[in-house]
Structures are given as C-alpha cells and as structure tokens.
Design a protein around this motif. Structure first.
Motif, PDB file in Angstrom:
ATOM      1  N   ALA A  29      -7.194 -18.713 -13.983  1.00  0.00           N
ATOM      2  CA  ALA A  29      -5.744 -18.904 -14.150  1.00  0.00           C
ATOM      3  C   ALA A  29      -5.434 -20.331 -14.588  1.00  0.00           C
ATOM      4  O   ALA A  29      -4.518 -20.574 -15.389  1.00  0.00           O
ATOM      5  CB  ALA A  29      -5.020 -18.581 -12.849  1.00  0.00           C
ATOM      6  N   ASP A  50      -2.021 -14.068 -16.420  1.00  0.00           N
ATOM      7  CA  ASP A  50      -2.490 -13.962 -15.038  1.00  0.00           C
ATOM      8  C   ASP A  50      -1.406 -13.378 -14.127  1.00  0.00           C
ATOM      9  O   ASP A  50      -1.649 -12.414 -13.403  1.00  0.00           O
ATOM     10  CB  ASP A  50      -2.939 -15.344 -14.534  1.00  0.00           C
ATOM     11  CG  ASP A  50      -3.464 -15.270 -13.111  1.00  0.00           C
ATOM     12  OD1 ASP A  50      -4.539 -14.689 -12.912  1.00  0.00           O
ATOM     13  OD2 ASP A  50      -2.781 -15.774 -12.191  1.00  0.00           O
ATOM     14  N   VAL A  51      -0.193 -13.914 -14.194  1.00  0.00           N
ATOM     15  CA  VAL A  51       0.864 -13.398 -13.303  1.00  0.00           C
ATOM     16  C   VAL A  51       1.321 -12.014 -13.745  1.00  0.00           C
ATOM     17  O   VAL A  51       1.625 -11.155 -12.909  1.00  0.00           O
ATOM     18  CB  VAL A  51       2.092 -14.329 -13.213  1.00  0.00           C
ATOM     19  CG1 VAL A  51       1.783 -15.520 -12.347  1.00  0.00           C
ATOM     20  CG2 VAL A  51       2.609 -14.752 -14.552  1.00  0.00           C
ATOM     21  N   GLU A 109      -1.268  -9.326 -12.687  1.00  0.00           N
ATOM     22  CA  GLU A 109      -1.288  -9.127 -11.243  1.00  0.00           C
ATOM     23  C   GLU A 109      -0.186  -8.154 -10.825  1.00  0.00           C
ATOM     24  O   GLU A 109      -0.386  -7.264 -10.004  1.00  0.00           O
ATOM     25  CB  GLU A 109      -1.109 -10.485 -10.572  1.00  0.00           C
ATOM     26  CG  GLU A 109      -1.537 -10.492  -9.130  1.00  0.00           C
ATOM     27  CD  GLU A 109      -1.376 -11.877  -8.524  1.00  0.00           C
ATOM     28  OE1 GLU A 109      -1.802 -12.864  -9.159  1.00  0.00           O
ATOM     29  OE2 GLU A 109      -0.789 -11.944  -7.437  1.00  0.00           O
ATOM     30  N   ARG A 110       0.979  -8.304 -11.446  1.00  0.00           N
ATOM     31  CA  ARG A 110       2.096  -7.416 -11.120  1.00  0.00           C
ATOM     32  C   ARG A 110       1.866  -6.001 -11.682  1.00  0.00           C
ATOM     33  O   ARG A 110       2.119  -4.997 -11.009  1.00  0.00           O
ATOM     34  CB  ARG A 110       3.392  -8.019 -11.666  1.00  0.00           C
ATOM     35  CG  ARG A 110       4.611  -7.157 -11.516  1.00  0.00           C
ATOM     36  CD  ARG A 110       4.942  -6.878 -10.033  1.00  0.00           C
ATOM     37  NE  ARG A 110       6.108  -6.023  -9.965  1.00  0.00           N
ATOM     38  CZ  ARG A 110       7.353  -6.463  -9.785  1.00  0.00           C
ATOM     39  NH1 ARG A 110       7.573  -7.740  -9.615  1.00  0.00           N
ATOM     40  NH2 ARG A 110       8.361  -5.619  -9.756  1.00  0.00           N
ATOM     41  N   GLY A 121     -10.160  -7.309 -11.590  1.00  0.00           N
ATOM     42  CA  GLY A 121      -8.802  -6.822 -11.400  1.00  0.00           C
ATOM     43  C   GLY A 121      -8.577  -5.650 -12.328  1.00  0.00           C
ATOM     44  O   GLY A 121      -9.477  -5.245 -13.071  1.00  0.00           O
ATOM     45  N   SER A 165      -5.532  -3.428 -14.898  1.00  0.00           N
ATOM     46  CA  SER A 165      -4.255  -3.552 -15.587  1.00  0.00           C
ATOM     47  C   SER A 165      -3.358  -2.374 -15.227  1.00  0.00           C
ATOM     48  O   SER A 165      -3.629  -1.629 -14.286  1.00  0.00           O
ATOM     49  CB  SER A 165      -4.480  -3.684 -17.086  1.00  0.00           C
ATOM     50  OG  SER A 165      -5.085  -2.530 -17.602  1.00  0.00           O
ATOM     51  N   MET A 196      -0.946  -4.631 -12.103  1.00  0.00           N
ATOM     52  CA  MET A 196      -1.993  -4.043 -11.251  1.00  0.00           C
ATOM     53  C   MET A 196      -1.410  -3.543  -9.936  1.00  0.00           C
ATOM     54  O   MET A 196      -1.673  -2.415  -9.526  1.00  0.00           O
ATOM     55  CB  MET A 196      -3.080  -5.091 -10.992  1.00  0.00           C
ATOM     56  CG  MET A 196      -4.056  -4.750  -9.874  1.00  0.00           C
ATOM     57  SD  MET A 196      -5.518  -5.820  -9.840  1.00  0.00           S
ATOM     58  CE  MET A 196      -4.820  -7.448  -9.676  1.00  0.00           C
ATOM     59  N   ARG A 197      -0.611  -4.375  -9.276  1.00  0.00           N
ATOM     60  CA  ARG A 197      -0.071  -3.994  -7.970  1.00  0.00           C
ATOM     61  C   ARG A 197       0.807  -2.751  -8.084  1.00  0.00           C
ATOM     62  O   ARG A 197       0.706  -1.812  -7.301  1.00  0.00           O
ATOM     63  CB  ARG A 197       0.742  -5.159  -7.397  1.00  0.00           C
ATOM     64  CG  ARG A 197       0.229  -5.593  -6.050  1.00  0.00           C
ATOM     65  CD  ARG A 197       1.050  -6.680  -5.382  1.00  0.00           C
ATOM     66  NE  ARG A 197       1.484  -7.745  -6.255  1.00  0.00           N
ATOM     67  CZ  ARG A 197       2.740  -8.198  -6.319  1.00  0.00           C
ATOM     68  NH1 ARG A 197       3.682  -7.655  -5.590  1.00  0.00           N
ATOM     69  NH2 ARG A 197       3.046  -9.201  -7.116  1.00  0.00           N
ATOM     70  N   HIS A 227      -8.968 -10.837 -19.140  1.00  0.00           N
ATOM     71  CA  HIS A 227      -8.801 -11.671 -17.950  1.00  0.00           C
ATOM     72  C   HIS A 227      -9.554 -11.111 -16.751  1.00  0.00           C
ATOM     73  O   HIS A 227      -9.927 -11.848 -15.849  1.00  0.00           O
ATOM     74  CB  HIS A 227      -7.306 -11.763 -17.641  1.00  0.00           C
ATOM     75  CG  HIS A 227      -6.944 -12.813 -16.650  1.00  0.00           C
ATOM     76  ND1 HIS A 227      -7.466 -14.083 -16.664  1.00  0.00           N
ATOM     77  CD2 HIS A 227      -6.093 -12.779 -15.581  1.00  0.00           C
ATOM     78  CE1 HIS A 227      -6.957 -14.791 -15.659  1.00  0.00           C
ATOM     79  NE2 HIS A 227      -6.129 -14.020 -14.996  1.00  0.00           N
ATOM     80  N   TYR A 228      -9.773  -9.798 -16.752  1.00  0.00           N
ATOM     81  CA  TYR A 228     -10.393  -9.159 -15.582  1.00  0.00           C
ATOM     82  C   TYR A 228     -11.788  -8.616 -15.866  1.00  0.00           C
ATOM     83  O   TYR A 228     -12.380  -7.965 -15.012  1.00  0.00           O
ATOM     84  CB  TYR A 228      -9.500  -8.013 -15.091  1.00  0.00           C
ATOM     85  CG  TYR A 228      -8.232  -8.466 -14.389  1.00  0.00           C
ATOM     86  CD1 TYR A 228      -8.173  -9.667 -13.677  1.00  0.00           C
ATOM     87  CD2 TYR A 228      -7.088  -7.658 -14.407  1.00  0.00           C
ATOM     88  CE1 TYR A 228      -7.022 -10.057 -13.016  1.00  0.00           C
ATOM     89  CE2 TYR A 228      -5.931  -8.042 -13.741  1.00  0.00           C
ATOM     90  CZ  TYR A 228      -5.899  -9.242 -13.054  1.00  0.00           C
ATOM     91  OH  TYR A 228      -4.758  -9.612 -12.386  1.00  0.00           O
TER      92      TYR A 228
END
Ligand code: PLP
Length: 391
Positions: A14, A259-260, A263-264, A305, A307, A266-267, A191-192
């Motif tokens: 990141a 990165d941010v 993450e969202r 991580g 996507s 993914m969640r 990124h992952y």
C-alpha cells in the motif's frame, strides 16, 4: 517528489503504491503533468544523430507513459511495464511478440473470450497452434507440453467460471520445457497476486478494470521479468502500441487508491457471496475467497486478498424468469467490463473446448461495487422474488 529514501522493496504494497513514480512530478505538484506529444524536438543536429535524448518521439515514451509504467511495474513487483490502448491489445501484443508460425500455445480453457477469438482466428491463420487445457490441471499440464510449446497462458481465477490455477506447478513444468508463462492478473488488480513470486514471466492486465477503477477509460498493461523484457519491448514497439495520455493519467490516478478500493470490494463481495450461498435459488457461488468454495485452498495459498467479482450458478431458470430478475435490478447495472465503483450483473454461458461445462444452471456474474452491501442484497432479494413470480 516523495522524500522517502527507503528501498521501495522494504515498504508494504500500500505504501509503495503511493510513493511509486512520484519523481515524475514537478514544481511540488503532487501528480505529474499530462504530456500530449507526437513530435519531440532535438536541440542540435548532433543530438538528432545521437538519438540519446530521454524522450524522442511520442509513441516511444513520454513522462506521462513512463510514470504510469513505473507505477505499474512497482504494483506488480516486476522488472518493467508497458501500457497499451486496451487490455485486449496488451494481450495480443504479448502473444504476437513471442509466437511465430509453427509454435504451440497452451491456453487456459477459462480464458477471457475475446482472447479465444484471437487465438482461433488471427493466430491460427498465421500458423500458430492453440491448444486449450483444463485450467485445473496444475503440474499435469506436462502431458500437453510439446517441443514447439512457446507459451503457457494462464488466467486465474478464470473469466466467468473462476477456476483458480496452480501457477507455481504450471510454471515449473513450462520452464523445464523452455516455455514462457503469461498470466492474466486482472482479477486481483495486480495488488493481491504477485505473478513473478509464483513463477510467471509476464503479467498482463485489463487495467480498464480495477486499476483505472472508475469505468471511464480503456487501458492495458504488460509487466515482464528481466528475461522476457527485451523481446516483449521489441514486439510492443514494432507493433506500434501506445495509449492516449489522458487515459494514462486516469490509470495512474486510479492506481493510487486501489488498496482502499479493493479492500471494500472484497469485504462487500464476501458478505454478499456468503448470503447468496444460503438462498434457495442459488446452486453454487463461484468465489474462491469464500471458505469451502471451489479453489479456496489455492486462493488462500497464493493470493493476499480478493476482488469484488464472482459468479453464481442458479437453479435452471427460464429466459422469462431471468429477464424478470435482471430487468428490475435497481443498483446492479447490466453491461460488460467491471472493476469500477458501481455494481454490475450479467448472465453468461461458459464456452469450453478442453472440458465441457456440464452444469445446467443459469449463470450470473456479479461485480460488487462500492455501494453499501445491505442495499445490494436487498436489490438481489427483490430480484429473486420477481424470479419466483415469473417461473
Ligand atoms: C476485460 C478483460 C480483458 C480485456 O480488457 P479490455 O481493456 O476490455 O480490452 C482481458 N482479460 C480479462 C480477464 C478481462 O476481464
């Protein structure tokens, strides 16, 4: 320019994304200028003859292209990168740079469909033999290697059907046979999943998706290791590839926040995929990040991580019921591409040649955007109600 003197390799991903290619900025302005260039002047006849100037001609590179390319090479931990006018252009340029008539190309059966069309059309006409292999083969791909095998092409997870490939095992076999391993790394946003740490030689991207991240530009990216770079670079330049400067700028701008955003994505995708798995209309959720889903073990081993893109196999539905589901969705748009801030849903029918797709159920691909996941689930739930009524 960023002040950090640390070796970028010691920084976390990141952080590297934020400090990458910052030395292209001028006058203290955080982001680099956008250069629109074709002609680049040489101050003297001698310098024109020497051709040593940093920038020589628009297509050969500008501060705008070099900054986005440096940032993408940083993202992927590769040796060097080039950008092209679309993801598909990045992929076809890579294949054309390495293949010649008589060569054998091993292609994953879960490849992005327009790449299949390229292999079965233009590459075939030019005497390159494409053979599709089961994406789940792993090291058993050794049975398919020929003396003429030049490239083993992977895409993981596969388009639409989401098979996770054992890239280290495939790469080991390919390298023993002297073949180059190309990996489409679009799903992870670069990124992952690190292609090079898992044995790949070249990473290709539809940067159009998560790197641009806002559904407002087309862009491709190719990152090479040191061994493959000279040949790729030569092919890229020979084929006249480049991209527009404003789109390159949007690519660099999107990259800063990947990165941010991921993450969202993914969640929310995990929450919605888990919920979908419990719905009576759903036969299977194809999302390797979901514990117990197909490919989960390999995903957990190799990815850091996930996507927001996954697929769902519904119990078989009539066209009318499917239409009722799709047409009433309010938050999920229907359209191609993905990786932007908005949610999408499209039906699909898998195309296979190595191993037939045996499932009877109706397939949907979801892209989970940056909306609140509770609103998205309510939208899908209303869709299932319409589906029931229309069945
Ligand atoms: C969209 C996509 C491509 C092609 O990218 P474009 O920018 O649309 O040309 C390639 N590979 C994958 C996996 C994709 O999803």
């Amino acid at each position: 320019m960023a002040k950090s003197k640390s070796d970028p390799k010691t920084l976390k991903p990141a952080t590297r994304l934020i400090s990458a290619a910052r030395d292209f900025s001028e006058h203290g302005i955080v982001s680099p200028a956008v250069y629109h260039a074709s002609t680049i002047l040489y101050p003297t006849y001698q310098e024109l003859k020497d051709r040593k100037q940093t920038y020589q001609y628009g297509r050969r590179g500008t501060p705008t292209s070099r900054s986005v390319e440096a940032a993408i090479a940083t993202l992927e931990n590769g040796f060097a990168s080039k950008v092209a006018s679309s993801g598909l252009a990045a992929i076809t340029t890579t294949l054309l740079s390495f293949l010649k008539p008589g060569d054998h190309l091993l292609m994953t059966d879960a490849v992005y469909a327009p790449v299949r069309s390229f292999c079965d059309g233009l590459l075939k006409n030019w005497g390159v033999v494409t053979e599709y292999y089961d994406p789940l083969l792993g090291g058993a791909i050794s049975a398919f290697m020929r003396p003429s095998t030049r490239i083993v092409y992977c895409e993981s997870p596969g388009s639409q059907t989401m098979e996770v490939q054992d890239i280290p095992a495939i790469a080991e076999v390919a390298h023993k046979a002297g073949a180059t391993v190309v990996v489409d790394n679009t799903w992870s946003g670069g990124h992952y999943f690190n292609v090079f740490a898992h044995g790949g030689d070249i990473s290709v991207h539809a940067a159009t998706k998560y790197i641009v991240g806002h559904s407002d530009a087309m862009m491709g990216a190719v990152t090479c290791n040191e061994a493959t770079w000279p040949r790729f670079k030569d092919g890229y330049e020979t084929l006249g590839q480049f991209a527009g400067p404003d789109d390159m700028y949007l690519t660099l701008r999107g990259l800063r926040t990947i990165d941010v955003r991921l993450e969202r994505h993914m969640r929310s995708a995990l929450k919605i995929a888990e919920w979908l798995r419990g719905q009576p209309e759903v036969e299977e959720v194809l999302y390797p990040a979901l514990p117990g889903a197909a490919g989960h073990e390999l995903w957990r081993r190799d990815f850091t991580g996930s996507s927001g893109l996954f697929s769902v196999v519904l119990r078989p539905q009539s066209e009318a019921a499917l239409g009722a589901f799709l047409d009433g969705l309010e938050l999920f748009g229907m359209g191609y591409s993905w990786g932007g801030f908005e949610s999408l849903c499209v039906p699909f029918k898998p195309v296979r040649s190595a191993r037939p797709w045996s499932r009877q159920g109706t397939c949907l691909r979801f892209h989970i955007g940056l909306e609140d996941p509770d609103d998205l689930m309510a939208d899908i739930k209303a869709g299932f109600e319409r589906l029931k009524i229309a069945s």
